[in-house]
Design a protein around this motif. Structure first.
Motif, PDB file in Angstrom:
ATOM      1  N   UNK A  44       0.851  -1.179   0.000  1.00  0.00           N
ATOM      2  CA  UNK A  44       0.000   0.000   0.000  1.00  0.00           C
ATOM      3  C   UNK A  44       0.892   1.235   0.000  1.00  0.00           C
ATOM      4  N   UNK A  45       0.636   2.143  -0.946  1.00  0.00           N
ATOM      5  CA  UNK A  45       1.471   3.329  -1.107  1.00  0.00           C
ATOM      6  C   UNK A  45       0.600   4.578  -0.986  1.00  0.00           C
ATOM      7  N   UNK A  46       1.097   5.560  -0.250  1.00  0.00           N
ATOM      8  CA  UNK A  46       0.397   6.834  -0.089  1.00  0.00           C
ATOM      9  C   UNK A  46       1.306   7.960  -0.573  1.00  0.00           C
ATOM     10  N   UNK A  47       0.736   8.855  -1.390  1.00  0.00           N
ATOM     11  CA  UNK A  47       1.502   9.945  -1.977  1.00  0.00           C
ATOM     12  C   UNK A  47       0.956  11.278  -1.482  1.00  0.00           C
ATOM     13  N   UNK A  48       1.852  12.212  -1.304  1.00  0.00           N
ATOM     14  CA  UNK A  48       1.464  13.577  -0.995  1.00  0.00           C
ATOM     15  C   UNK A  48       2.415  14.510  -1.702  1.00  0.00           C
ATOM     16  N   UNK A  49       1.894  15.592  -2.249  1.00  0.00           N
ATOM     17  CA  UNK A  49       2.748  16.516  -2.998  1.00  0.00           C
ATOM     18  C   UNK A  49       2.293  17.944  -2.758  1.00  0.00           C
ATOM     19  N   UNK A  50       3.220  18.860  -2.882  1.00  0.00           N
ATOM     20  CA  UNK A  50       2.899  20.278  -2.819  1.00  0.00           C
ATOM     21  C   UNK A  50       3.648  20.985  -3.935  1.00  0.00           C
ATOM     22  N   UNK A  51       3.054  22.033  -4.468  1.00  0.00           N
ATOM     23  CA  UNK A  51       3.658  22.825  -5.537  1.00  0.00           C
ATOM     24  C   UNK A  51       4.045  21.964  -6.730  1.00  0.00           C
ATOM     25  N   UNK A  52       3.142  21.047  -7.112  1.00  0.00           N
ATOM     26  CA  UNK A  52       3.403  20.177  -8.247  1.00  0.00           C
ATOM     27  C   UNK A  52       3.262  20.959  -9.546  1.00  0.00           C
ATOM     28  N   UNK A  53       4.316  20.976 -10.359  1.00  0.00           N
ATOM     29  CA  UNK A  53       4.253  21.642 -11.650  1.00  0.00           C
ATOM     30  C   UNK A  53       3.217  20.974 -12.531  1.00  0.00           C
ATOM     31  N   UNK A  54       2.319  21.721 -13.085  1.00  0.00           N
ATOM     32  CA  UNK A  54       1.199  21.179 -13.858  1.00  0.00           C
ATOM     33  C   UNK A  54       1.652  20.369 -15.062  1.00  0.00           C
ATOM     34  N   UNK A  55       2.808  20.722 -15.638  1.00  0.00           N
ATOM     35  CA  UNK A  55       3.261  20.054 -16.856  1.00  0.00           C
ATOM     36  C   UNK A  55       4.231  18.905 -16.586  1.00  0.00           C
TER      37      UNK A  55
END
Length: 360
Positions: A44-55
Motif C-alpha cells: 500500500x502506497x500513499x503519496x502527498x505533494x505540494x507545488x506540483x508543476x502542472x506540466x
C-alpha cells in the motif's frame, strides 16, 4: 531460502525538483507471495505533494534485483494536471493505433495537494534469483518538455517482510461433456455470461460483472498449432493441468459452463492464479468476485485490471456500490450505461429498485 526484501515503512522523499516540487511517499510493509510460476509483490502506497508543476510528472518504478539480475515492475505515474491530460490523450491514441511497445503502467494519478493511496500489486515469473532479490524504487522527474531533470535509485532499508508461500493451484472442477460445436474449441465472446442464477452480494443487490475475452498470445498460438485442443479436451486439461492452457483457452472453457456458475467461477479463479499479471484475467476475476459479493477480492483484482475498458467501468461502479460509495458507484455505472453496457444498465436498475423497496 530466505528472501532478502527491503521494506520502506515511512520513506520521506523531499527534493527540490524542477519547480520546487515536494513528494512524500509512505509505503506500508509489503508482502511477497511466492507461487510455483510467479512472485507477486503487494504494498500500500500513499503519496502527498505540494507545488506540483502542472506540466511535469514523476515516475516511480519498483525494481527487483539481486545484483546480477534485474526486473522492472509496472510503473506508477504521478502527474501534474496538464501532464495527466496529455497522458490520457496519448494512451488513447496508442490504443487506437495498437501500439504495444510502451512500458507497462500500473496506474497514473493526477496529483493534487492532498494525500492519495493505491494498493500496488505486480508479479513476475518465478526464478531462483527472485528469492534472493532486493526491492528498490527508481524515481525519475520529467518536466513539461519531456526532459529528465532528476533520476535516482532509492534502496529500501532491510526490514522484516510478510512472505507467503502459496499452495499449489487447485483444480478440482469436473468437466462437462457438452460442446459448443462438435470437435471445435470455439472462440469466446466478451459479454457477461452468468445470468440464470445471481449470487447474493451485500444482502440486497445482486450485481452483474462484465467479462472480457482474452486475446490470443504466444501460448495460445503455440497450442493451436501443436495441440489444437477441442473443447472437451481443453476441459480435461483444465482439470488435470490448467497451466498448459492459454488464458483464452481457459476463458473459453469457463464460458462453456455458463449454465453452471460454480464451475464458471472456479475456472475464472484458476485463470488469475495462473496469469496473475494479466489485466484481462484480473478484470474477469474482479467481475466474478463482484457477482459473489466478495468486495475484498474484487478490490484487489481491480487494481491489476485494465482501467481503460467499458467492462472496468461497470465492475468498478458495482464494486463502489458494494462498498457503500454511492456517488462514485452511480457515476461510473451511468458512464458505462451511456457507452452501451447492458450490465451497467442492469446494475443501476437493481440498485434503485432494491433501495426503493427499502424506503416503502
Amino acid at each position: 531460502m530466505k528472501l532478502k526484501t527491503n521494506i520502506l515503512f515511512s520513506l520521506l522523499l523531499c527534493g527540490t525538483f524542477a519547480t520546487a516540487q515536494n513528494l512524500r511517499l509512505d509505503i506500508l510493509p509489503p508482502s511477497v507471495t511466492l507461487r510455483q510460476d510467479s512472485a507477486v509483490i503487494s504494498m500500500k502506497m500513499t503519496f502527498g505533494a505540494s507545488q506540483m508543476d502542472s506540466k511535469s510528472h514523476i515516475c516511480l518504478t519498483p525494481i527487483l534485483t539481486d545484483g546480477e539480475h534485474s526486473e522492472e515492475l509496472p510503473r506508477i505515474l504521478l502527474n501534474g494536471e496538464r501532464a495527466h491530460r496529455l497522458y490520457r490523450r496519448t494512451s488513447a491514441l496508442n490504443k487506437r493505433r495498437g501500439k504495444t511497445d510502451v512500458p507497462p503502467v500500473f496506474t497514473a494519478i493526477a496529483l493534487d495537494e492532498g494525500n492519495q493511496s493505491i494498493d500496488y500489486r505486480a508479479s513476475l515469473p518465478m526464478a531462483e534469483w527472485v528469492q534472493q532479490a532486493s526491492l528498490n524504487i527508481k524515481k525519475e522527474v520529467i518536466n513539461g518538455n519531456g526532459k529528465k531533470t532528476q533520476s535516482e535509485n532509492i534502496p529500501i532499508p532491510d526490514k522484516a517482510i510478510k512472505i507467503i508461500r502459496a499452495t499449489k493451484t487447485e483444480s478440482v472442477f469436473v468437466p462437462r461433456q457438452d460442446r459448443t460445436r462438435e470437435g471445435d474449441f470455439a472462440a469466446s465472446p466478451s459479454a457477461s455470461v452468468i445470468s440464470e442464477s445471481r449470487p447474493v452480494s451485500s444482502g440486497r443487490q445482486h450485481f452483474k460483472g462484465s467479462y472480457v475475452s482474452p486475446e490470443s498470445d504466444a501460448t495460445d498460438e503455440r497450442n493451436q498449432k501443436e495441440l489444437n485442443f477441442s473443447l472437451d479436451e481443453a476441459r480435461v486439461i483444465a482439470e488435470i493441468n490448467p497451466q498448459m492452457l492459454s488464458l483464452r483457452e481457459l476463458y473459453t472453457v469457463a464460458i462453456s459452463y455458463k449454465n453452471t456458475p460454480e464451475q464458471f467461477y472456479k475456472i475464472i479463479d484458476i485463470s488469475v492464479k495462473i496469469y496473475p499479471a494479466s489485466p484481462v484475467a484480473n478484470l474477469n476475476a474482479a467481475a466474478a468476485a463482484i457477482e459473489r459479493g466478495n468486495t475484498q477480492a474484487a478490490g484487489r483484482y481491480l487494481q491489476m485490471a485494465s482501467h481503460e475498458t467499458l467492462a472496468y467501468k461497470n465492475c468498478r461502479g458495482a464494486y463502489e456500490l458494494l462498498c457503500n460509495n454511492t456517488y462514485e458507484g452511480i457515476r461510473l455505472l451511468k458512464a458505462a450505461k451511456a457507452e452501451g453496457s447492458e450490465e451497467a444498465t442492469y446494475n443501476l436498475k437493481i440498485f434503485f429498485e432494491s433501495n426503493q423497496t427499502n424506503i416503502q
